[in-house]
Scaffold this active site. Structure first.
Site, PDB file in Angstrom:
ATOM      1  N   THR A 104      -9.325   4.466  -7.505  1.00 42.94           N
ATOM      2  CA  THR A 104      -9.230   3.054  -7.895  1.00 42.94           C
ATOM      3  C   THR A 104     -10.191   2.728  -9.042  1.00 42.94           C
ATOM      4  OG1 THR A 104     -10.709   2.591  -6.034  1.00 42.94           O
ATOM      5  CG2 THR A 104      -8.355   2.145  -5.720  1.00 42.94           C
ATOM      6  N   GLU A 144      -3.124   5.296  -4.745  1.00 45.99           N
ATOM      7  CA  GLU A 144      -4.491   4.985  -5.183  1.00 45.99           C
ATOM      8  C   GLU A 144      -5.458   5.321  -4.049  1.00 45.99           C
ATOM      9  OE1 GLU A 144      -5.985   3.878  -7.894  1.00 45.99           O
ATOM     10  OE2 GLU A 144      -4.377   3.084  -9.186  1.00 45.99           O
TER      11      GLU A 144
END
Ligand SMILES: [Zn+2]
Length: 230
Positions: free
Chosen positions: A27, A90
């Site tokens: 992320t 992610e």
């Protein structure tokens, strides 16, 4: 899969291609809440199909049948615009900007069954389970050199790093780049492509220099056996 929390993002549209690639990201934000908020903010125009927190909690942001916006300008094995072709996952980590650190066991332990299930369902080859940096080497570093690709490879979810019977083919640098292109990378920026390859397959020395070990690893990856794709 049980235990997935629905956390819908508006940032998606319609797919026009079948899924053949899985893209793994970190992320790269200060913490999980800010990363998740950004991936769900209509103004950010970014998203992913899944987010995996450091404690292993999985969130679904976009249904797999829709096109999430995670890859950006990208290339892999002749395909471009990889949002259309991929499922994006992610993985929460501050990344190189905010204090890059090891991925906790619980997080990778949650990723493995999710990835296995998706990979099986779409018959994605191991060589098409890639990092964001593999498909956008001039722009991206994620999931980075601390990502445990070897653990994924032991579950046959990613290509292993070749280690046996390595032979240096003594390619020139342009020969190395041709081979790297053949393997799948966009080599239009040779240094960026070499760095991306090292980050993925020789993470202990990511210096952008084509050396004998890099040549030997790439040659082994291109041989049909024993480390070949499936
Ligand atoms: Zn990314």
């Amino acid at each position: 899969m049980d235990g997935i929390i629905e956390a819908p993002s508006p940032n998606f549209d319609e797919r026009t291609q079948p899924v053949s690639i899985i893209v793994l990201h970190y992320t790269g934000m200060e913490d999980a809440p800010s990363a998740i908020a950004r991936l769900r903010d209509p103004a950010s125009r970014v998203s992913s199909h899944y987010v995996i927190a450091e404690d292993g909690q999985i969130l679904r942001l976009v249904p797999e049948e829709k096109r999430a916006w995670h890859a950006g300008r990208s290339y892999w094995r002749g395909l471009t615009g990889l949002n259309d072709h991929s499922v994006g996952i992610e993985i929460v980590n501050p990344g190189h900007e905010w204090g890059y650190r090891a991925f906790p066991d619980a997080q990778i332990g949650a990723l493995i069954p999710l990835l296995a299930e998706i990979k099986d369902r779409y018959h994605v080859s191991r060589g098409n389970v890639v990092g964001h940096s593999d498909i956008a080497p001039t722009r991206k570093q994620d999931p980075g050199e601390l990502f445990p690709w070897a653990r994924l490879a032991r579950h046959r979810l990613a290509l292993p790093r070749p280690t046996r019977n390595l032979m240096d083919p003594n390619w020139s640098d342009s020969g190395f780049l041709l081979a790297l292109e053949r393997f799948g990378y966009d080599v239009s920026d040779p240094l960026a492509a070499t760095v991306a390859f090292q980050r993925r397959f020789r993470p202990e020395l990511v210096d952008g220099t084509v050396d004998g070990e890099c040549r030997a690893i790439l040659l082994a990856l291109l041989l049909p056996r024993p480390q070949g794709d499936d």
